[in-house]
Scaffold this motif. Structure first.
Motif, PDB file in Angstrom:
ATOM      1  N   GLN A   1       0.818  -1.209   0.000  1.00  0.00           N
ATOM      2  CA  GLN A   1       0.000   0.000   0.000  1.00  0.00           C
ATOM      3  C   GLN A   1       0.852   1.260   0.000  1.00  0.00           C
ATOM      4  O   GLN A   1       1.858   1.339   0.699  1.00  0.00           O
ATOM      5  N   GLY A   2       0.412   2.261  -0.778  1.00  0.00           N
ATOM      6  CA  GLY A   2       1.095   3.546  -0.782  1.00  0.00           C
ATOM      7  C   GLY A   2       1.228   4.095  -2.188  1.00  0.00           C
ATOM      8  O   GLY A   2       1.073   3.374  -3.180  1.00  0.00           O
ATOM      9  N   PRO A   3       1.564   5.373  -2.317  1.00  0.00           N
ATOM     10  CA  PRO A   3       1.625   6.001  -3.644  1.00  0.00           C
ATOM     11  C   PRO A   3       2.691   5.423  -4.569  1.00  0.00           C
ATOM     12  O   PRO A   3       2.570   5.555  -5.792  1.00  0.00           O
ATOM     13  N   ARG A   4       3.707   4.781  -4.015  1.00  0.00           N
ATOM     14  CA  ARG A   4       4.731   4.177  -4.880  1.00  0.00           C
ATOM     15  C   ARG A   4       4.481   2.695  -5.145  1.00  0.00           C
ATOM     16  O   ARG A   4       5.253   2.051  -5.847  1.00  0.00           O
ATOM     17  N   ALA A   5       3.391   2.158  -4.590  1.00  0.00           N
ATOM     18  CA  ALA A   5       3.080   0.742  -4.777  1.00  0.00           C
ATOM     19  C   ALA A   5       2.816   0.371  -6.232  1.00  0.00           C
ATOM     20  O   ALA A   5       3.271  -0.687  -6.698  1.00  0.00           O
ATOM     21  N   PRO A   6       2.075   1.178  -7.012  1.00  0.00           N
ATOM     22  CA  PRO A   6       1.812   0.780  -8.398  1.00  0.00           C
ATOM     23  C   PRO A   6       3.069   0.566  -9.228  1.00  0.00           C
ATOM     24  O   PRO A   6       3.141  -0.370 -10.027  1.00  0.00           O
ATOM     25  N   ALA A   7       4.061   1.437  -9.059  1.00  0.00           N
ATOM     26  CA  ALA A   7       5.290   1.300  -9.844  1.00  0.00           C
ATOM     27  C   ALA A   7       6.019   0.006  -9.483  1.00  0.00           C
ATOM     28  O   ALA A   7       6.514  -0.710 -10.372  1.00  0.00           O
ATOM     29  N   LEU A   8       6.095  -0.327  -8.206  1.00  0.00           N
ATOM     30  CA  LEU A   8       6.750  -1.561  -7.782  1.00  0.00           C
ATOM     31  C   LEU A   8       5.967  -2.777  -8.269  1.00  0.00           C
ATOM     32  O   LEU A   8       6.554  -3.746  -8.780  1.00  0.00           O
ATOM     33  N   ALA A   9       4.657  -2.749  -8.143  1.00  0.00           N
ATOM     34  CA  ALA A   9       3.833  -3.878  -8.576  1.00  0.00           C
ATOM     35  C   ALA A   9       3.959  -4.108 -10.078  1.00  0.00           C
ATOM     36  O   ALA A   9       4.061  -5.257 -10.539  1.00  0.00           O
ATOM     37  N   GLU A  10       3.959  -3.042 -10.851  1.00  0.00           N
ATOM     38  CA  GLU A  10       4.095  -3.195 -12.300  1.00  0.00           C
ATOM     39  C   GLU A  10       5.463  -3.769 -12.658  1.00  0.00           C
ATOM     40  O   GLU A  10       5.587  -4.627 -13.537  1.00  0.00           O
ATOM     41  N   ARG A  11       6.492  -3.318 -11.955  1.00  0.00           N
ATOM     42  CA  ARG A  11       7.835  -3.818 -12.232  1.00  0.00           C
ATOM     43  C   ARG A  11       7.952  -5.312 -11.951  1.00  0.00           C
ATOM     44  O   ARG A  11       8.612  -6.047 -12.687  1.00  0.00           O
ATOM     45  N   LEU A  12       7.276  -5.769 -10.894  1.00  0.00           N
ATOM     46  CA  LEU A  12       7.401  -7.169 -10.499  1.00  0.00           C
ATOM     47  C   LEU A  12       6.390  -8.091 -11.182  1.00  0.00           C
ATOM     48  O   LEU A  12       6.705  -9.244 -11.491  1.00  0.00           O
ATOM     49  N   PHE A  13       5.173  -7.589 -11.403  1.00  0.00           N
ATOM     50  CA  PHE A  13       4.109  -8.452 -11.915  1.00  0.00           C
ATOM     51  C   PHE A  13       3.773  -8.218 -13.375  1.00  0.00           C
ATOM     52  O   PHE A  13       2.980  -8.959 -13.949  1.00  0.00           O
ATOM     53  N   GLY A  14       4.336  -7.171 -13.983  1.00  0.00           N
ATOM     54  CA  GLY A  14       4.110  -6.942 -15.398  1.00  0.00           C
ATOM     55  C   GLY A  14       3.091  -5.859 -15.693  1.00  0.00           C
ATOM     56  O   GLY A  14       2.369  -5.383 -14.813  1.00  0.00           O
ATOM     57  N   SER A  15       3.015  -5.491 -16.958  1.00  0.00           N
ATOM     58  CA  SER A  15       2.182  -4.374 -17.391  1.00  0.00           C
ATOM     59  C   SER A  15       0.686  -4.537 -17.137  1.00  0.00           C
ATOM     60  O   SER A  15      -0.012  -3.528 -16.968  1.00  0.00           O
ATOM     61  N   PRO A  16       0.111  -5.762 -17.129  1.00  0.00           N
ATOM     62  CA  PRO A  16      -1.336  -5.848 -16.859  1.00  0.00           C
ATOM     63  C   PRO A  16      -1.741  -5.235 -15.512  1.00  0.00           C
ATOM     64  O   PRO A  16      -2.887  -4.805 -15.349  1.00  0.00           O
ATOM     65  N   ILE A  17      -0.811  -5.185 -14.568  1.00  0.00           N
ATOM     66  CA  ILE A  17      -1.121  -4.612 -13.256  1.00  0.00           C
ATOM     67  C   ILE A  17      -1.418  -3.123 -13.366  1.00  0.00           C
ATOM     68  O   ILE A  17      -2.312  -2.597 -12.701  1.00  0.00           O
ATOM     69  N   ALA A  18      -0.685  -2.438 -14.237  1.00  0.00           N
ATOM     70  CA  ALA A  18      -0.873  -0.994 -14.389  1.00  0.00           C
ATOM     71  C   ALA A  18      -2.268  -0.667 -14.912  1.00  0.00           C
ATOM     72  O   ALA A  18      -2.806   0.405 -14.634  1.00  0.00           O
ATOM     73  N   ALA A  19      -2.856  -1.596 -15.664  1.00  0.00           N
ATOM     74  CA  ALA A  19      -4.168  -1.359 -16.262  1.00  0.00           C
ATOM     75  C   ALA A  19      -5.326  -1.684 -15.321  1.00  0.00           C
ATOM     76  O   ALA A  19      -6.477  -1.392 -15.636  1.00  0.00           O
ATOM     77  N   LEU A  20      -5.029  -2.282 -14.166  1.00  0.00           N
ATOM     78  CA  LEU A  20      -6.086  -2.649 -13.225  1.00  0.00           C
ATOM     79  C   LEU A  20      -6.737  -1.407 -12.633  1.00  0.00           C
ATOM     80  O   LEU A  20      -6.063  -0.535 -12.092  1.00  0.00           O
ATOM     81  N   GLY A  21      -8.056  -1.336 -12.720  1.00  0.00           N
ATOM     82  CA  GLY A  21      -8.776  -0.259 -12.062  1.00  0.00           C
ATOM     83  C   GLY A  21      -8.952  -0.576 -10.593  1.00  0.00           C
ATOM     84  O   GLY A  21      -8.725  -1.695 -10.135  1.00  0.00           O
ATOM     85  N   ARG A  22      -9.377   0.426  -9.845  1.00  0.00           N
ATOM     86  CA  ARG A  22      -9.659   0.233  -8.425  1.00  0.00           C
ATOM     87  C   ARG A  22     -10.745  -0.827  -8.274  1.00  0.00           C
ATOM     88  O   ARG A  22     -11.754  -0.802  -8.955  1.00  0.00           O
TER      89      ARG A  22
END
Length: 371
Positions: free
Chosen positions: A152-173
């Protein structure tokens, strides 16, 4: 005897202060509540939430059962979509608040509170047996088959995308996907853009045997960007700043969603309704007599669960359900049930703290909302 999550040894290794919670031995804090709280607000934090429960509904009637169980509309969700909802008893009281994950038209996972797992499972089975007899839906308590961590946190999306791949960035809330965990030999896990902190972030479900590898990888890859492990204490102050209810404090089987400000989770127009709907309709028609509100204390002091709330005249009008000193907002806040009409924004009330009536003001919830 308290249970231990698959990450218990990691918490001890990291020097966490442990405490019993909901039948589990959980980390209260690793450093300080404030430091962990501020890390989540400004960078990111990692929580062990493996104590949460997972109840699976499978079969042709899985969505129909889910819709009868909860106030929100599961059938209208797409596969890969999650929603927050309340599960009610016949009197309209909240059996639990939960997140329903629609895996497919034939499969729904209910993520429930740790202290309610056995109670919730028994309730789900009771409703299934009463209304969905036969093999069209199967109910299983799968809690032992899942571990869960929250990033959780404002930098979480960047870390998650780096580790889990680009589909994570497209996930809506409140959407989720199944993807490979980022280490050798691991099966797929569920990555959901959900959380309980008021920040952006993800809750990641995996097999218990993969929890340690996932935890270690996240901390290793995220530490340079401010990721720290966080305990229950910071989780509580974060959710309270964000105006989120805690079961057992702010809601329980004697409170209704209408009283708790959770009317937005209720779909009265569902074709087959839900358990407790008639009681809520009656309460709505007659009008509620009390409401959960936000309070900002205007004097020094911390309001705690159960503290009396009075009108300026001294008349008893309610009680505090949760309270703390908000680390990010730097002021004492609380949520409380108060009698109407004292729920109006700007109303002046008193909270009795150590036999002293402290001035407080009713304010709009949530106290904190991320930009």
């Amino acid at each position: 005897m308290t249970k231990r999550t698959p990450l218990y040894a990691k918490h001890i290794e990291l020097g966490a202060t442990m405490m019993p919670f909901g039948g589990w031995d959980m980390p209260l804090r690793y450093s300080s509540e404030r430091a962990e709280h501020m890390a989540v607000r400004t960078a990111m934090g990692l929580f062990d939430v493996s104590h949460m429960g997972e109840i699976m509904l499978e079969g042709a009637d899985a969505c129909a059962l889910a819709d009868r169980l909860v106030t929100n509309d599961v059938q209208q969700c797409r596969a890969g979509q999650a929603l927050y909802a309340c599960m009610l008893n016949e009197q309209g009281g909240i059996v639990d608040d939960l997140v329903a994950y629609k895996i497919s038209p034939d499969s729904v996972m209910l993520c429930v509170n740790a202290s309610n797992i056995d109670k919730d499972y028994a309730w789900v089975c009771r409703v299934a047996d009463a209304e969905f007899r036969g093999e069209a839906v199967r109910v299983a308590n799968m809690s032992d088959r899942y571990a869960q961590v929250a990033l959780q946190g404002p930098r979480a999306p960047a870390l998650a995308e780096r580790l889990f791949g680009s589909p994570i960035a497209a996930l809506g809330r409140y959407y989720f996907t199944t993807c490979a965990l980022p280490f050798a030999g691991s099966p797929a896990g569920i990555v959901a853009r959900t959380g309980y902190t008021g920040e952006d972030g993800f809750e990641i479900f995996c097999a218990p045997e993969n929890a340690v590898a996932l935890w270690d990888l996240l901390l290793k890859e995220g530490s340079a960007d401010g990721l720290v492990p966080c305990g229950l204490s910071a989780r509580d102050t974060l959710r309270l700043e964000a105006g989120m209810c805690l079961y057992g404090n702010d809601i329980d089987d004697t409170t209704s969603p209408l009283e708790a400000g959770l009317g937005w989770t209720i779909r009265f127009d569902k074709p087959h309704g839900f358990v407790g709907m008639e009681a809520l309709q009656k309460q709505k028609a007659e009008g509620i007599k009390r409401k959960l509100v936000g309070l900002e204390l205007l004097e020094r002091g911390i309001a705690r669960h159960g503290y009396a709330v009075t009108a300026p005249s001294g008349e008893p009008i309610g009680a505090v359900s949760s309270g703390t000193f908000a680390p990010y907002l730097e002021k004492p806040i609380a949520m409380a049930y108060v009698d109407l009409p004292h729920n109006q924004i700007g109303s002046e009330v008193r909270v009795t703290v150590r036999d002293r009536p402290l001035a407080a003001r009713v304010v709009k919830l949530p106290f904190y909302k991320r930009k």
